[in-house]
Design an enzyme around this catalytic site. Structure first.
Site, PDB file in Angstrom:
ATOM      1  N   SER A  78     -14.834 -37.504  17.684  1.00 51.71           N
ATOM      2  CA  SER A  78     -15.848 -36.989  17.521  1.00 51.71           C
ATOM      3  C   SER A  78     -17.121 -36.782  17.104  1.00 51.71           C
ATOM      4  CB  SER A  78     -15.299 -35.591  16.034  1.00 51.71           C
ATOM      5  OG  SER A  78     -15.970 -35.527  16.019  1.00 51.71           O
TER       6      SER A  78
ATOM      7  N   HIS B 209     -14.716 -34.056  20.918  1.00 52.01           N
ATOM      8  CA  HIS B 209     -14.563 -32.496  20.067  1.00 52.01           C
ATOM      9  C   HIS B 209     -15.942 -32.352  19.457  1.00 52.01           C
ATOM     10  CE1 HIS B 209     -12.223 -30.785  15.942  1.00 52.01           C
ATOM     11  NE2 HIS B 209     -13.531 -31.495  16.081  1.00 52.01           N
TER      12      HIS B 209
ATOM     13  N   ASP C 278     -18.022 -30.726  16.487  1.00 52.42           N
ATOM     14  CA  ASP C 278     -18.023 -29.922  15.496  1.00 52.42           C
ATOM     15  C   ASP C 278     -19.242 -29.135  15.277  1.00 52.42           C
ATOM     16  OD1 ASP C 278     -15.535 -30.938  13.909  1.00 52.42           O
ATOM     17  OD2 ASP C 278     -16.458 -32.344  13.941  1.00 52.42           O
TER      18      ASP C 278
ATOM     19  N   MET D 161     -20.876 -26.345  12.782  1.00 52.76           N
ATOM     20  CA  MET D 161     -21.171 -25.789  11.304  1.00 52.76           C
ATOM     21  C   MET D 161     -22.299 -25.179  11.409  1.00 52.76           C
ATOM     22  SD  MET D 161     -20.440 -29.669   9.183  1.00 52.76           S
ATOM     23  CE  MET D 161     -19.640 -30.653  10.189  1.00 52.76           C
TER      24      MET D 161
ATOM     25  N   HIS E 110     -15.049 -26.770  17.721  1.00 58.82           N
ATOM     26  CA  HIS E 110     -14.293 -26.873  16.534  1.00 58.82           C
ATOM     27  C   HIS E 110     -15.250 -25.943  15.538  1.00 58.82           C
ATOM     28  CE1 HIS E 110     -12.594 -28.294  12.671  1.00 58.82           C
ATOM     29  NE2 HIS E 110     -12.852 -26.833  12.618  1.00 58.82           N
TER      30      HIS E 110
ATOM     31  N   MET F 204     -16.254 -24.003  13.140  1.00 56.67           N
ATOM     32  CA  MET F 204     -16.832 -24.172  11.461  1.00 56.67           C
ATOM     33  C   MET F 204     -17.329 -23.196  10.659  1.00 56.67           C
ATOM     34  SD  MET F 204     -15.908 -28.074  10.179  1.00 56.67           S
ATOM     35  CE  MET F 204     -16.407 -28.575  12.410  1.00 56.67           C
TER      36      MET F 204
ATOM     37  N   MET G 167      -6.534 -29.020   9.399  1.00 64.74           N
ATOM     38  CA  MET G 167      -7.482 -29.831   8.664  1.00 64.74           C
ATOM     39  C   MET G 167      -7.143 -30.966   7.984  1.00 64.74           C
ATOM     40  SD  MET G 167     -10.708 -29.391   9.994  1.00 64.74           S
ATOM     41  CE  MET G 167     -11.397 -30.207   9.098  1.00 64.74           C
TER      42      MET G 167
ATOM     43  N   ASP H 283      -7.629 -33.918  11.975  1.00 65.11           N
ATOM     44  CA  ASP H 283      -9.175 -33.783  11.880  1.00 65.11           C
ATOM     45  C   ASP H 283      -9.179 -34.789  10.918  1.00 65.11           C
ATOM     46  OD1 ASP H 283     -11.469 -33.812  12.611  1.00 65.11           O
ATOM     47  OD2 ASP H 283     -11.835 -31.318  12.344  1.00 65.11           O
TER      48      ASP H 283
HETATM   49  C1  DX5 Z   1     -15.206 -32.009   9.730  1.00 59.63           C
HETATM   50  C2  DX5 Z   1     -15.140 -32.217  10.756  1.00 59.63           C
HETATM   51  C3  DX5 Z   1     -13.852 -33.278  11.646  1.00 59.63           C
HETATM   52  C4  DX5 Z   1     -15.484 -34.830  11.053  1.00 59.63           C
HETATM   53  C5  DX5 Z   1     -14.523 -35.997  10.983  1.00 59.63           C
HETATM   54  O1  DX5 Z   1     -15.316 -31.868   9.017  1.00 59.63           O
HETATM   55  O2  DX5 Z   1     -14.227 -30.769  12.095  1.00 59.63           O
HETATM   56  O3  DX5 Z   1     -13.901 -33.262  12.795  1.00 59.63           O
HETATM   57  O4  DX5 Z   1     -16.512 -34.766  12.503  1.00 59.63           O
HETATM   58  O5  DX5 Z   1     -14.992 -36.797  10.670  1.00 59.63           O
HETATM   59  P1  DX5 Z   1     -13.756 -38.378  10.079  1.00 59.63           P
HETATM   60  O6  DX5 Z   1     -13.298 -38.609  10.937  1.00 59.63           O
HETATM   61  O7  DX5 Z   1     -15.606 -38.960  10.080  1.00 59.63           O
HETATM   62  O8  DX5 Z   1     -13.588 -37.946   9.034  1.00 59.63           O
HETATM   63 ZN    ZN Z   2     -13.341 -30.859  13.789  1.00 61.05          ZN
END
Ligand code: DX5
Ligand code: ZN
Length: 221
Positions: A8, A33, A35, A37, A66, A68, A137, A175
């Site tokens: 990620s 991956h 992320d 947000m 992903h 979020m 998650m 994840d």
């Molecule tokens: C969390 C994200 C994850 C995050 C994981 O909100 O969806 O993908 O990047 O990070 P680590 O591997 O550091 O927990």
């Molecule tokens: Zn993620």
């Protein structure tokens, strides 16, 4: 079951993103991956389609996004047009995710559905047969660097049992807080895709060596 490794980029050094992603690709990572947000579904902000477009030019690895975000559907087209291969949205933000699936497939992407650790696993069960990836998650989403929630193991087991029954080709991705140890717990419980940000991009030995360690551990390579 073959285990796939998905670094990620949330914990990458964004000033050296291309180089670090290239290192992960050469080391044998299976996909990236990304992320996304929105400051609403989760308190943090992160990346948008421009980053995906840059990554698309920098790597041949599949890119999974992903989302979020509270309103994922408005971003399906921009991320697909930027080169995303999979779009994963959260089950918590809709009463019925089925219309998303048609739209995501029409855009040529694989369909994923993510579940927050506080949401009962049963919430995704009706949709498992329609998915390419179920994303469990294993931390409360929002930030990299959190600790794997131990209760996740039972949730992964339950999802694995349902996936085997309803749609064995659906991937079960985990994840949050994944490292070699928690990854092993997740894989024993039935996960077959490991997402990792901190334990790859913040690894003292660097991302390439960290990816190789994951592959050695989970694929014996
Ligand atoms: C969390 C994200 C994850 C995050 C994981 O909100 O969806 O993908 O990047 O990070 P680590 O591997 O550091 O927990
Ligand atoms: Zn993620």
């Amino acid at each position: 079951m073959r285990v796939a490794i998905a670094p990620s980029v949330l914990s990458a050094d964004f000033a050296r993103l291309g180089e670090q992603v290239h290192d992960c690709e050469l080391a044998g990572a299976d996909r990236l991956h990304i992320d996304v947000m929105d400051g609403h579904f989760v308190p943090n902000l992160s990346m948008g389609p421009a980053i995906v477009a840059s990554l698309r030019r920098a790597t041949r690895l599949p890119l999974e996004v992903h989302l979020m975000v509270e309103r994922p559907a408005q971003f399906f087209q921009p991320f697909a047009a930027s080169g995303a291969n999979s779009l994963i949205a959260h089950v918590e933000v809709t009463d019925d995710p089925r219309p998303w699936f048609d739209e995501i497939r029409r855009l040529g992407c694989h369909v994923g559905l993510a579940i927050h650790p506080q949401t009962p696993v049963e919430r995704v069960s009706p949709y498992l047969k329609d998915l390419e990836v179920a994303l469990c998650m294993t931390v409360v989403p929002g930030y990299a660097g959190q600790v794997f929630l131990p209760g996740s193991v039972q949730r992964i087991r339950q999802l694995r049992e349902e996936i085997d029954r309803l749609n064995p080709s659906c991937e079960l991705e985990v994840d949050g807080g994944i490292n070699l140890n928690t990854g092993a717990d997740a894989v024993s419980a039935g996960a077959n895709v490991l997402v990792a940000a901190t334990s790859i991009f913040q690894a003292p030995q660097g991302p390439a060596a960290a990816v190789r360690e994951f592959l050695h551990r989970f694929r014996g390579g």
